[in-house]
Design a protein around this motif. Structure first.
Motif, PDB file in Angstrom:
ATOM      1  N   TYR A  76      12.954   3.475   0.963  1.00  0.00           N
ATOM      2  CA  TYR A  76      14.151   2.740   1.394  1.00  0.00           C
ATOM      3  C   TYR A  76      14.852   2.106   0.187  1.00  0.00           C
ATOM      4  O   TYR A  76      16.069   2.207   0.032  1.00  0.00           O
ATOM      5  CB  TYR A  76      13.743   1.673   2.411  1.00  0.00           C
ATOM      6  N   ILE A  77      14.073   1.455  -0.676  1.00  0.00           N
ATOM      7  CA  ILE A  77      14.635   0.804  -1.862  1.00  0.00           C
ATOM      8  C   ILE A  77      15.241   1.844  -2.795  1.00  0.00           C
ATOM      9  O   ILE A  77      16.352   1.660  -3.301  1.00  0.00           O
ATOM     10  CB  ILE A  77      13.567  -0.054  -2.572  1.00  0.00           C
ATOM     11  N   ALA A  78      14.538   2.941  -3.014  1.00  0.00           N
ATOM     12  CA  ALA A  78      15.058   4.004  -3.890  1.00  0.00           C
ATOM     13  C   ALA A  78      16.373   4.561  -3.349  1.00  0.00           C
ATOM     14  O   ALA A  78      17.341   4.725  -4.094  1.00  0.00           O
ATOM     15  CB  ALA A  78      14.024   5.117  -4.027  1.00  0.00           C
ATOM     16  N   LYS A  79      16.418   4.819  -2.053  1.00  0.00           N
ATOM     17  CA  LYS A  79      17.624   5.383  -1.423  1.00  0.00           C
ATOM     18  C   LYS A  79      18.806   4.427  -1.509  1.00  0.00           C
ATOM     19  O   LYS A  79      19.932   4.851  -1.757  1.00  0.00           O
ATOM     20  CB  LYS A  79      17.323   5.706   0.048  1.00  0.00           C
ATOM     21  N   ASN A  80      18.553   3.130  -1.319  1.00  0.00           N
ATOM     22  CA  ASN A  80      19.643   2.174  -1.206  1.00  0.00           C
ATOM     23  C   ASN A  80      19.984   1.410  -2.489  1.00  0.00           C
ATOM     24  O   ASN A  80      21.003   0.725  -2.546  1.00  0.00           O
ATOM     25  CB  ASN A  80      19.343   1.179  -0.082  1.00  0.00           C
ATOM     26  N   THR A  81      19.127   1.536  -3.512  1.00  0.00           N
ATOM     27  CA  THR A  81      19.397   0.837  -4.769  1.00  0.00           C
ATOM     28  C   THR A  81      19.287   1.734  -5.989  1.00  0.00           C
ATOM     29  O   THR A  81      19.774   1.367  -7.063  1.00  0.00           O
ATOM     30  CB  THR A  81      18.412  -0.337  -4.983  1.00  0.00           C
ATOM     31  N   GLY A  82      18.606   2.847  -5.858  1.00  0.00           N
ATOM     32  CA  GLY A  82      18.379   3.719  -7.005  1.00  0.00           C
ATOM     33  C   GLY A  82      17.168   3.314  -7.830  1.00  0.00           C
ATOM     34  O   GLY A  82      16.831   3.985  -8.802  1.00  0.00           O
ATOM     35  N   LEU A  83      16.479   2.246  -7.431  1.00  0.00           N
ATOM     36  CA  LEU A  83      15.296   1.784  -8.171  1.00  0.00           C
ATOM     37  C   LEU A  83      14.066   2.555  -7.704  1.00  0.00           C
ATOM     38  O   LEU A  83      13.871   2.751  -6.516  1.00  0.00           O
ATOM     39  CB  LEU A  83      15.071   0.289  -7.932  1.00  0.00           C
ATOM     40  N   GLN A  84      13.254   2.967  -8.663  1.00  0.00           N
ATOM     41  CA  GLN A  84      12.029   3.706  -8.354  1.00  0.00           C
ATOM     42  C   GLN A  84      10.824   2.817  -8.579  1.00  0.00           C
ATOM     43  O   GLN A  84      10.715   2.156  -9.608  1.00  0.00           O
ATOM     44  CB  GLN A  84      11.918   4.952  -9.245  1.00  0.00           C
ATOM     45  N   ALA A  85       9.892   2.827  -7.634  1.00  0.00           N
ATOM     46  CA  ALA A  85       8.660   2.051  -7.756  1.00  0.00           C
ATOM     47  C   ALA A  85       7.729   2.734  -8.738  1.00  0.00           C
ATOM     48  O   ALA A  85       7.637   3.966  -8.766  1.00  0.00           O
ATOM     49  CB  ALA A  85       7.998   1.917  -6.397  1.00  0.00           C
ATOM     50  N   SER A  86       7.026   1.938  -9.529  1.00  0.00           N
ATOM     51  CA  SER A  86       6.053   2.517 -10.462  1.00  0.00           C
ATOM     52  C   SER A  86       4.696   2.708  -9.793  1.00  0.00           C
ATOM     53  O   SER A  86       3.885   3.491 -10.245  1.00  0.00           O
ATOM     54  CB  SER A  86       5.908   1.631 -11.695  1.00  0.00           C
ATOM     55  N   SER A  87       4.480   1.973  -8.706  1.00  0.00           N
ATOM     56  CA  SER A  87       3.219   2.110  -7.948  1.00  0.00           C
ATOM     57  C   SER A  87       3.484   1.879  -6.476  1.00  0.00           C
ATOM     58  O   SER A  87       4.311   1.081  -6.111  1.00  0.00           O
ATOM     59  CB  SER A  87       2.195   1.103  -8.444  1.00  0.00           C
ATOM     60  N   VAL A  88       2.762   2.619  -5.653  1.00  0.00           N
ATOM     61  CA  VAL A  88       2.903   2.427  -4.200  1.00  0.00           C
ATOM     62  C   VAL A  88       1.541   2.345  -3.583  1.00  0.00           C
ATOM     63  O   VAL A  88       0.616   2.910  -3.870  1.00  0.00           O
ATOM     64  CB  VAL A  88       3.717   3.565  -3.535  1.00  0.00           C
TER      65      VAL A  88
END
Length: 76
Positions: A64-76
């Motif tokens: 959701y964050i990647a889609k709406n902000t372009g930010l990628q998580a380094s860990s999930v």
């Protein structure tokens, strides 16, 4: 939410709003009908398509964050 706040520290501000009668005006303004509700706001404007209501997994939140902000998580 704690994970997202920590993961994107300095890049994304996570805010939790108490959705009781005290904030009824905010709920109406942002059309919050179900909880939890996620909305991305950038420069004072709601990002189109960012309104999400209901439970979400950590992986789903990262997507959701990647889609709406372009930010990628380094860990999930």
């Amino acid at each position: 939410m704690v994970w997202a706040d920590s993961e994107f520290e300095g890049k994304l501000k996570v805010v939790k709003v108490d959705c009781t009668n005290e904030n009824k005006g905010l709920m109406e303004e942002y059309k919050v009908y179900g909880l939890p509700c996620l909305i991305v706001i950038k420069d004072g404007t709601v990002v189109d398509g960012s309104h999400h209501e209901g439970a979400i997994t950590k992986q789903g939140l990262a997507e959701y964050i990647a889609k709406n902000t372009g930010l990628q998580a380094s860990s999930v």
